[in-house]
Design an enzyme around this catalytic site. Structure first.
Site, short mmCIF file in Angstrom:
data_model
loop_
_atom_site.label_atom_id
_atom_site.label_comp_id
_atom_site.label_asym_id
_atom_site.label_seq_id
_atom_site.Cartn_x
_atom_site.Cartn_y
_atom_site.Cartn_z
N LYS A 1 6.46 -15.10 5.15
CA LYS A 1 5.21 -15.07 5.75
C LYS A 1 4.23 -16.00 5.03
O LYS A 1 3.99 -15.71 3.91
CB LYS A 1 4.61 -13.74 6.34
N ASP B 1 3.01 -3.38 3.80
CA ASP B 1 1.90 -3.03 2.86
C ASP B 1 0.76 -3.37 3.68
O ASP B 1 0.11 -4.31 4.01
CB ASP B 1 1.96 -3.78 1.67
N ASP C 1 -1.95 -6.97 8.32
CA ASP C 1 -3.37 -6.78 7.58
C ASP C 1 -4.00 -8.09 7.13
O ASP C 1 -5.14 -8.11 6.27
CB ASP C 1 -3.36 -5.60 6.61
N ASP D 1 4.04 -5.63 9.82
CA ASP D 1 3.77 -5.63 8.50
C ASP D 1 3.86 -4.43 7.82
O ASP D 1 3.78 -3.27 8.44
CB ASP D 1 2.48 -6.38 8.13
O1 LIG Z 1 3.75 -7.09 -1.33
C1 LIG Z 1 3.19 -7.96 -0.66
C2 LIG Z 1 2.65 -9.08 -1.45
O2 LIG Z 1 2.64 -8.85 -2.83
C3 LIG Z 1 2.85 -7.89 0.68
O3 LIG Z 1 3.58 -7.02 1.38
P1 LIG Z 1 3.62 -6.69 3.01
O4 LIG Z 1 3.96 -8.14 3.43
O5 LIG Z 1 4.39 -5.55 3.34
O6 LIG Z 1 2.20 -6.77 3.10
MG LIG Z 2 0.43 -6.38 4.30
#
Ligand SMILES: O=C(CO)COP(=O)(O)O
Ligand SMILES: [Mg+2]
Length: 295
Positions: free
Chosen positions: A192, A23, A217, A21
């Site tokens: 996801k 962010d 996370d 992942d």
């Molecule tokens: O931007 C996101 C939801 O707004 C989530 O990003 P990630 O899946 O990279 O954590």
């Molecule tokens: Mg994330």
């Protein structure tokens, strides 16, 4: 080759690949998480297969590479897999050469174009909703009337929000909820934890289920998706989940780490700390690809 022989072959050529992942694991908004660059360097040096898996549909693969490069992480476009890509591929199969009205940004528009879609502003086959900062009440009202007129509502992801350096930003899930409330229609989401995106990412790396590990996370997306697909999972506490939140869930990750920095000694982590995979979970669907990639 029968599935039984394949299972033995899987054991013999055992390797582990990572779905990572972004962010909350690699960065938080525009801030690099300490240890992330070293972690990726180690994966490259030790030739451990990996792909970044993000529910952020705003950026194209190239944009994501540039964002990472500016943070000191050097990867190629093949290492990036976004929910925009998963959504566009899904729609291209469902209705080839279809039309979409998009509430979203460059990453989503480009993925749809690359998959044979045309972007229109009336009578679309689909209203597709992703992350974006360009939403207006006018664009929502247009979308509402298209949905009531028969267009199907597709979400790239349903994250209600995302943690940032300074607080929280609204996610695509909030926009989707707005459209669902007004129209009374339910969206179909591809990102996801949908198996559509999780499985597609595993196949990008030519991995079997038992070889796939998800690092994330967010319990509702990264960890839930991994649990549903039979992937092993690692939760990092640098993003949306705090240790004290874990009691709320009836499912959980295999391993919890404070941050990705703890995984820099990845070889030792895989050998010592990661539970062994259950070979019975294996689903290898494309034998030719798999054998070629594992030879
Ligand atoms: O931007 C996101 C939801 O707004 C989530 O990003 P990630 O899946 O990279 O954590
Ligand atoms: Mg994330």
């Amino acid at each position: 080759m029968t599935p039984r022989t394949l299972t033995k072959y899987t054991v013999l050529t055992m390797r582990t690949g990572l779905l990572i992942d972004m962010d909350g694991v690699i960065y938080r908004g525009s801030q690099l998480i300490p240890g992330a660059a070293e972690f990726i360097q180690t994966l490259r040096r030790e030739r451990i297969p990996f792909i970044f898996l993000t529910n952020n549909s705003q950026r194209t693969r190239r944009d994501v590479c540039m964002k990472l490069q500016r943070m000191g992480i050097d990867v190629e476009e093949r290492h990036i897999f976004t929910c925009a890509m998963a959504t566009a591929r899904f729609l291209a199969k469902l209705k080839p050469s279809g039309t979409a009205y998009v509430i979203g940004e460059g990453g989503l528009l480009q993925a749809l174009h690359l998959n044979g879609y045309s972007i229109v502003d009336h009578e679309p086959d689909f209203v597709v909703v992703g992350e974006g900062r360009t939403i207006t009440l006018d664009s929502l009202e247009l979308a509402v009337n298209m949905i009531l007129g028969g267009a199907k509502l597709i979400a790239t992801n349903l994250d209600p929000n995302c943690p940032t350096k300074g607080g929280t930003r609204p996610g695509a899930g909030a926009t989707v909820a707005y459209l669902e409330t007004v129209t009374g229609r339910k969206a179909f989401s591809v990102g996801k934890p949908s198996p559509i995106m999780m499985r597609a990412a595993r196949k990008e790396l030519h991995l079997a289920t038992s070889q796939t590990v998800m690092i994330g996370d967010t319990m509702e997306t990264d960890i839930l998706g991994a649990v549903q697909l039979g992937f092993r999972s690692v939760l990092t506490l640098t993003g949306s989940t705090r240790r004290e939140d874990l009691g709320k869930y009836a499912f959980g990750p295999d391993v919890i780490v404070e941050s990705i920095a703890e995984l820099c000694d990845i070889g030792r982590f895989i050998d010592r700390d990661l539970p062994k995979a259950n070979q019975d979970d294996d689903t290898v669907t494309n034998m030719a690809d798999w054998v070629a990639a594992n030879a």
